[in-house]
Design a protein around this motif. Structure first.
Motif, PDB file in Angstrom:
ATOM      1  N   ILE A  35       0.844  -1.204   0.000  1.00  0.00           N
ATOM      2  CA  ILE A  35       0.000   0.000   0.000  1.00  0.00           C
ATOM      3  C   ILE A  35       0.876   1.248   0.000  1.00  0.00           C
ATOM      4  CG2 ILE A  35      -1.851   1.225   1.189  1.00  0.00           C
ATOM      5  CD1 ILE A  35      -2.591  -1.385   2.580  1.00  0.00           C
ATOM      6  N   VAL A  36       1.914   1.235   0.826  1.00  0.00           N
ATOM      7  CA  VAL A  36       2.831   2.374   0.887  1.00  0.00           C
ATOM      8  C   VAL A  36       3.556   2.548  -0.441  1.00  0.00           C
ATOM      9  CG1 VAL A  36       4.933   3.242   1.982  1.00  0.00           C
ATOM     10  CG2 VAL A  36       3.111   2.272   3.391  1.00  0.00           C
ATOM     11  N   ALA A  37       3.978   1.443  -1.060  1.00  0.00           N
ATOM     12  CA  ALA A  37       4.664   1.525  -2.350  1.00  0.00           C
ATOM     13  C   ALA A  37       3.767   2.181  -3.391  1.00  0.00           C
ATOM     14  CB  ALA A  37       5.086   0.136  -2.807  1.00  0.00           C
ATOM     15  N   ALA A  38       2.478   1.809  -3.416  1.00  0.00           N
ATOM     16  CA  ALA A  38       1.539   2.415  -4.361  1.00  0.00           C
ATOM     17  C   ALA A  38       1.312   3.885  -4.033  1.00  0.00           C
ATOM     18  CB  ALA A  38       0.216   1.658  -4.338  1.00  0.00           C
ATOM     19  N   ALA A  39       1.305   4.222  -2.748  1.00  0.00           N
ATOM     20  CA  ALA A  39       1.136   5.627  -2.351  1.00  0.00           C
ATOM     21  C   ALA A  39       2.339   6.463  -2.781  1.00  0.00           C
ATOM     22  CB  ALA A  39       0.931   5.724  -0.842  1.00  0.00           C
ATOM     23  N   ILE A  40       3.542   5.931  -2.616  1.00  0.00           N
ATOM     24  CA  ILE A  40       4.754   6.640  -3.046  1.00  0.00           C
ATOM     25  C   ILE A  40       4.709   6.866  -4.556  1.00  0.00           C
ATOM     26  CG2 ILE A  40       7.260   6.447  -3.292  1.00  0.00           C
ATOM     27  CD1 ILE A  40       6.560   7.006  -0.458  1.00  0.00           C
ATOM     28  N   ALA A  41       4.331   5.831  -5.306  1.00  0.00           N
ATOM     29  CA  ALA A  41       4.252   5.962  -6.760  1.00  0.00           C
ATOM     30  C   ALA A  41       3.190   6.981  -7.165  1.00  0.00           C
ATOM     31  CB  ALA A  41       3.945   4.608  -7.391  1.00  0.00           C
ATOM     32  N   SER A  42       2.103   7.049  -6.403  1.00  0.00           N
ATOM     33  CA  SER A  42       1.004   7.958  -6.736  1.00  0.00           C
ATOM     34  C   SER A  42       1.319   9.400  -6.387  1.00  0.00           C
ATOM     35  CB  SER A  42      -0.269   7.527  -5.992  1.00  0.00           C
ATOM     36  OG  SER A  42      -0.647   6.213  -6.333  1.00  0.00           O
ATOM     37  N   ASP A  43       1.902   9.619  -5.207  1.00  0.00           N
ATOM     38  CA  ASP A  43       1.975  10.964  -4.642  1.00  0.00           C
ATOM     39  C   ASP A  43       3.366  11.591  -4.691  1.00  0.00           C
ATOM     40  OD1 ASP A  43      -0.756  10.690  -3.976  1.00  0.00           O
ATOM     41  OD2 ASP A  43      -0.206   9.580  -2.187  1.00  0.00           O
ATOM     42  N   MET A  44       4.374  10.803  -5.046  1.00  0.00           N
ATOM     43  CA  MET A  44       5.715  11.358  -5.187  1.00  0.00           C
ATOM     44  C   MET A  44       6.226  11.202  -6.614  1.00  0.00           C
ATOM     45  SD  MET A  44       7.566  10.562  -1.545  1.00  0.00           S
ATOM     46  CE  MET A  44       8.548  12.061  -1.734  1.00  0.00           C
TER      47      MET A  44
END
Length: 549
Positions: free
Chosen positions: A353-362
């Motif tokens: 979930i964190v990996a997808a968030a990093i890809a989405s928001d950074m």
């Protein structure tokens, strides 16, 4: 009793309509031939039974000989009977061969369908329609839907417990797998309606996570504090090895996760730790692989249970101010990842979930080329199209269903869904092992022998074994099930899987230069300038002055 996983593949490489129909026609032909051979097997078995009946009845004349029916008593004592035993054995052999060929052709048709995802579009549409139907029913009739879900769960527990001869709550997950996403959406709609007055249908699980995490994050800050310490730590022995494939990276993820959960201590990476590896490519550029295990549940860890809600929030600011996302972002900056360096991330559960968030928001800070998730609910994350997503999920693990939706199915987003299968104890050895065939049952004197079922060889492409699986039914959220699912998808020879594998390998194809480990702990106190600067960068605000930390 062992467990195996059979995988289905959705998304990835797209076919033209003509190519898809050509593959489908081959699969249909194989299935039709399998059906015809099965019919022939039945006919040969019936012939063997009829011959057995003739032998018991004393009939020795072939039909159509012109002599009519006669018993052995009507002939002389020197009469020689038909070779019934040889004929029966030949019929049974033919039946077994036809059945074996039928099974092989049927398996080939199934493998072809799964390898080329021939019906994935229809399956995806059906899954989405079922989710919407269950969401609507659960929203309009919440009590009835809840009662039905609980009844399904109770039935699954009872059935699994009887089969295993012990109490097995994991059976509830298998019996409700088909309804989990839709009913979770219905539950989230009620949360959204009660707390924010939003429309009761379609508001989404991630909106509910955003609402719930408003309270949970404050409570966690009271218990843990909101000051995140991210420090590089040393391992006393190798844990995350050099990796040049998804399978190797999943193995590294499993080992690091075991350290964090305290199942394989002694390395100094007991919890709250991620790994970052730097690879040097032939052209001199650097590329990176970030390995992010899941929830560890420690009292002062940034990867605790409540942090899952923040990572799943529909609000980018909330996602990236979450403790686990901050840990990964701070570690990536401290490790020296540059804005032009190619980056791949791999994570299990909350780590995915964190990996997808990093890809989405950074996406404006880092060049995230590829994300691999295992057992992570990430369907609703706004991952940019330039980032390749390889998602591995188990059908009944429930965690991957917490997003309430099926993953997007396109060229850059590939989803491998595994189904856990049970191997029976005492199964006959596979063909080619050199082990003897099981002895045939002793025939009853005077009776026709029953057809002997052929030994079915274990098809290595049909499923993959789960290494270290329990004898009993267990929750399939364990990473070993995702590893088996990926192995089976790879063994199928799927072009979509091969394409994603090659893309991932291109990022980690260089020479490994460094593996660093980063641990995050929470405490009370004012945030450091580095924390503030990264948090500001995550949400697009002006960064705080750099104090060198």
């Amino acid at each position: 009793m062992n467990w195996r996983v059979a995988s289905s593949i959705n998304g990835g490489q797209q076919y033209t309509a003509a190519a898809r129909e050509a593959y489908a026609e081959i699969a249909r032909t194989l299935a039709d031939d399998a059906s015809q051979l099965s019919g022939q097997s039945t006919a040969w078995s019936a012939a063997a039974l009829q011959l057995g009946h003739y032998r018991v009845s004393g009939i020795c004349q072939l039909a159509g000989s012109g002599m009519g029916s006669a018993s052995a008593a009507d002939f002389g004592a020197d009469h020689e009977s038909l070779p019934y035993q040889a004929l029966i054995e030949r019929c049974n052999d033919n039946a077994a061969q036809c059945q074996s060929l039928s099974r092989d052709l049927s398996t080939m048709a199934d493998l072809l369908i799964r390898a080329h995802s021939l019906y994935s579009q229809a399956e995806h549409a059906t899954r989405s329609a079922m989710n919407k139907l269950l969401e609507t029913a659960g929203t309009v009739f919440p009590v009835t839907a809840a009662a039905g879900f609980l009844s399904l769960a109770a039935g699954g527990v009872l059935s699994c417990s009887i089969r295993e001869r012990r109490f097995s709550p994991a059976g509830a997950l298998s019996s409700t797998a088909w309804a989990q996403e839709g009913l979770l959406n219905a539950a989230s709609n009620h949360v959204n309606a009660k707390t924010m007055g939003l429309s009761t249908v379609g508001a989404g699980v991630n909106r509910s996570a955003a609402i719930l995490s408003l309270g949970s994050s404050r409570l966690v800050n009271l218990v843990q504090g909101n000051l995140l310490h991210v420090d590089q730590v040393k391992s006393s022995r190798p844990v995350v090895d050099e990796s040049h494939s998804v399978a190797q990276s999943l193995a590294n993820l499993q080992r690091l996760g075991a350290q964090r959960r305290g199942n394989a201590g002694g390395s100094g990476l007991d919890y709250g730790t991620i790994a970052i590896q730097r690879y040097r490519n032939a052209d001199g550029t650097a590329s990176w692989l970030v390995t992010i295990p899941g929830t560890d549940g420690e009292s002062d860890s940034a990867f605790g249970w409540p942090q899952n809600l923040e990572a799943m929030s529909s609000d980018a600011s909330q996602r990236m101010r979450g403790d686990s996302a901050r840990l990964v972002a701070i570690a990536m900056e401290k490790a020296g990842i540059g804005p032009k360096d190619a980056v791949a991330l791999i994570g299990h559960s909350q780590g995915g979930i964190v990996a997808a968030a990093i890809a989405s928001d950074m996406k404006n800070r880092y060049r995230i080329e590829h994300v691999v998730t295992a057992g992570s609910p990430v369907a609703n994350h706004p991952v940019p199209n330039r980032t390749w997503m390889t998602s591995i999920e188990m059908e009944d693990e429930i965690v991957a269903a917490l997003d309430g939706a099926a993953n997007p199915a396109n060229e850059h987003w590939l989803t491998i869904r595994g189904t856990a299968l049970r191997d029976a104890k005492g199964a006959p050895p596979p063909a080619g092992t050199g082990e003897p065939r099981p002895p045939a049952a002793t025939p009853v004197p005077g009776a026709a022998p029953a057809p002997v079922a052929p030994i079915a060889p274990v098809n290595p492409f049909a499923s993959a074994p789960v290494e270290g699986a329990s004898e009993r039914k267990e929750i399939t959220h364990h990473l070993r099930y995702h590893q088996a699912a990926y192995r089976n998808a790879s063994d199928l020879g799927s072009p979509a899987v091969q394409q994603h594998e090659q893309h991932f390998q291109a990022i980690v194809g260089g020479k490994l230069e460094e593996t660093s480990y980063w641990q995050g702990r929470m405490s009370w106190g004012p945030p450091t300038a580095l924390n503030e600067r990264i948090a500001a960068r995550m949400v697009g605000q002006r960064a705080a002055p750099d104090d060198g930390r």
